[in-house]
Design a protein around this motif. Structure first.
Motif, short mmCIF file in Angstrom:
data_model
loop_
_atom_site.label_atom_id
_atom_site.label_comp_id
_atom_site.label_asym_id
_atom_site.label_seq_id
_atom_site.Cartn_x
_atom_site.Cartn_y
_atom_site.Cartn_z
N ASP A 1 146.00 192.73 121.91
CA ASP A 1 147.38 192.56 122.27
C ASP A 1 147.68 190.92 122.49
O ASP A 1 147.07 190.41 122.99
CB ASP A 1 147.51 193.27 123.70
CG ASP A 1 149.02 193.14 124.28
OD1 ASP A 1 149.64 192.09 123.84
OD2 ASP A 1 149.47 193.98 124.91
N GLN B 1 139.51 192.30 128.84
CA GLN B 1 140.63 190.96 129.14
C GLN B 1 139.95 189.98 128.33
O GLN B 1 138.76 189.47 128.67
CB GLN B 1 140.94 190.97 130.35
CG GLN B 1 141.85 189.78 130.66
CD GLN B 1 143.22 190.03 130.33
OE1 GLN B 1 143.92 190.82 130.69
NE2 GLN B 1 143.57 189.11 129.32
N ASP C 1 149.93 189.33 123.56
CA ASP C 1 150.73 188.81 124.59
C ASP C 1 149.95 188.74 125.73
O ASP C 1 149.71 187.91 126.53
CB ASP C 1 152.02 189.63 125.01
CG ASP C 1 152.99 189.78 123.78
OD1 ASP C 1 153.01 188.55 123.23
OD2 ASP C 1 153.66 190.79 123.37
N ARG C 2 149.07 189.73 126.05
CA ARG C 2 148.25 189.83 127.06
C ARG C 2 146.74 189.69 127.16
O ARG C 2 145.80 189.60 127.94
CB ARG C 2 148.35 191.31 127.94
CG ARG C 2 149.84 191.52 128.34
CD ARG C 2 149.90 192.73 129.05
NE ARG C 2 149.58 193.91 128.00
CZ ARG C 2 149.19 194.84 128.56
NH1 ARG C 2 148.77 195.22 130.02
NH2 ARG C 2 148.64 196.11 127.67
#
Ligand SMILES: Cc1cc2nc3c(=O)[nH]c(=O)nc-3n(C[C@H](O)[C@H](O)[C@H](O)COP(=O)(O)OP(=O)(O)OC[C@H]3O[C@@H](n4cnc5c(N)ncnc54)[C@H](O)[C@@H]3O)c2cc1C
Length: 491
Positions: A82, A226, A84-85
């Motif tokens: 992703d 993440q 953006d994240r």
């Protein structure tokens, strides 16, 4: 799915521990579903089943002693990143190198992982790796959002962070086709970086039990991770200091500046004089004597650059770093050069051990900060007493060094093992851990017994049996398989 047997297996039966492995067959699935079928065959015939990824582990955890090996190396899909994240969804065979290359164009990277870029995601999660940047980023644990886990009973479950928490030590978790209702082991791990046995705390998140379980509870088939933002820029330093005393003072000073928010190095590492000696032939720029501190300083915004650089220059001067020889690197090429220098030490050690055909005899000890100097003195005293070659280096920012013996033959290897036990006994007495990042695997089972009494290790075995009632997965890792019902009396 590819399978291998006979002489083709050899390269699958070793990691950097150099302990010998054995398997009748290696499965190399191209798709997750293929693991199900391989596992079903082994389950039906009670054949031991071990899973490996990059085989850069240092403890033999991913190396089978019998039965089948499942290498996830071909499960290399990066499903998504992703932009953006910075959340990546990946398969367990993705290497750190591939992940970083795919993430870079989006401005992301993975900071909390093994320094060895050939390591793969399944192994990184399986060992709960941390690495050279652990001082700032800690271990991979913090960044794992969700895992898909294939159990040896055939169910596949998705474990999302925050969804399945124990109440005290009682863990109840419901999934569509599986319910867990169990009591976690009762031990308390030292409150420092540790990767020795299963994670067991009050109110534990189920996902944290799986992370670092060394391939013994289930097979990880999908990871949601993440990533970290690539910093605006960074500079690295290799500071040569005349002696240990000054290196330690510099480190303490850097830590206190970090605690006050003035500096925030990602890495804070140490090389003793013997480590530098070991690397000198290929790196003639190393001074004739002394020690070294390696650091990495990340800069988030341009105005931070000059003050941070000035702080490090001042630190270096204050503690007597060799101004002529020390290196401050702020171009990509220079940073790469000194990072490679840092990484070349474990690589050289592993190569040396392979050449001498000896098993790795090294510590992965971390101790509370207050006990670091005491532990270090003990390393030196016993290192000298042993008469064996050794090097001592590593993550000094976290009071976590890798003391590596360099035995030249089996006799010296046996001697090294005895000293290793003494080191671990002392570390435990000081409130430390026998394994801070590499896990227990097969090599360090005896050392785990220094941390926990027999009944606590039996609790670990009972926990494993709960997840893997056929007692086939990742045998002889963390504890001997004879602690499992199916193998009792086979010792
Ligand atoms: C030069 C060098 C430097 C290193 N530096 C560091 C460092 O800085 N920090 C650090 O932490 N380690 C370091 N290591 C050790 C090693 O890289 C790490 O332990 C790494 O996490 C192992 O990953 P791997 O893919 O090689 O796993 P493997 O060695 O293949 O397996 C490791 C464990 O993970 C389990 N596993 C693998 N795949 C799965 C899966 N799909 N599901 C469940 N379990 C699985 C295996 O069963 C085994 O227990 C270094 C090694 C080398 C050679």
């Amino acid at each position: 799915m590819k399978t291998k047997s006979g002489p083709d297996l050899d390269s699958y039966l070793e990691d950097t521990s150099n302990i010998p492995g054995y398997a009748d067959v290696v499965y190399i699935p191209d798709r997750t579903e293929e693991i199900h079928s391989a596992l079903a065959q082994c389950r039906a015939s009670r054949i031991p089943f071990t899973v490996s990824a990059g085989r850069t582990g240092t403890t033999g955890a991913g190396i089978p002693q019998s039965g089948a090996l499942c290498s996830v190396e071909n499960l290399q899909r990066i499903h998504s990143i992703d932009p953006d994240r910075g959340i990546a969804v990946i398969e367990p065979g993705v290497s750190l190198d591939d992940l970083n290359q795919a993430a870079r164009p989006h401005g992301y990277t993975l900071r909390a992982a093994s320094t060895e870029w050939l390591a793969r995601a399944g192994g990184i999660v399986g060992t709960c790796a941390s690495g050279v940047r652990g001082f700032k980023y800690g271990s991979i644990r913090t960044y794992i959002r969700s895992l898909d886990l294939l159990l040896t009973t055939g169910e596949s479950i998705t474990i999302r962070r925050g969804r399945h928490r124990a109440c005290g030590r009682k863990l109840y978790a419901e999934f569509p086709r599986k319910t867990f209702d169990l009591i976690l082991p009762g031990y308390t791990a030292p409150g420092i970086k540790t990767q020795a046995g299963y994670r067991a705390t009050n109110d534990l998140d189920l996902i944290d039990l799986i992370i670092g379980s060394e391939g013994t509870l289930g097979i990880i088939t999908r990871i949601v991770l993440q990533l970290q933002k690539i910093p605006f820029t960074s500079f690295y330093g290799l500071l040569f200091l005349p002696d240990e005393r000054r290196a330690f003072r510099l480190v303490e000073h850097a830590r206190s500046l970090t605690a006050r928010g003035i500096l925030c190095p990602a890495a804070l590492e140490y090389f003793d004089a013997r480590s530098l000696e070991f690397l000198r032939d290929e790196n003639p720029f190393i001074p004739a004597s002394g020690t070294a501190v390696y650091f990495e300083q990340e800069i988030e915004r341009e105005p931070e650059y000059e003050p941070a650089m000035a702080q490090w220059v001042q630190l270096a001067e204050t503690h007597g770093a060799d101004a002529g020889q020390s290196i401050l690197a702020d171009t990509p090429q220079e940073r790469e050069r000194i990072f490679s220098f840092r990484h070349s030490l474990p690589q050289h050690i592993n190569e040396y051990l392979r050449q001498h055909r000896v098993v790795k005899r090294a510590t992965d000890i971390a101790v509370p900060r207050r006990a670091f100097r005491q532990m270090y003195r003990y390393y030196k005293t016993l290192g000298e007493e042993s008469g064996l070659p050794y090097v001592n280096f590593g993550h000094i920012g976290e009071s976590h060094l890798h003391f590596n013996f360099l035995p030249r033959n089996k006799k010296e290897e046996r001697k090294a093992k005895k000293y290793l036990i003494l080191f671990c006994e002392r570390a435990v007495a000081l409130g430390g851990t026998v394994s801070a990042e590499h896990g227990i695997g097969k090599l360090k089972r005896d050392l785990l017994r220094l941390m926990y009494p027999a009944h606590r290790i039996r609790e670990m075995a009972a926990l494993k049996h709960y997840f893997d009632p056929h007692d086939i997965l990742g045998l002889d890792t963390i504890f001997a398989k004879e602690l499992l019902p199916a193998w009792r009396g086979h010792g």
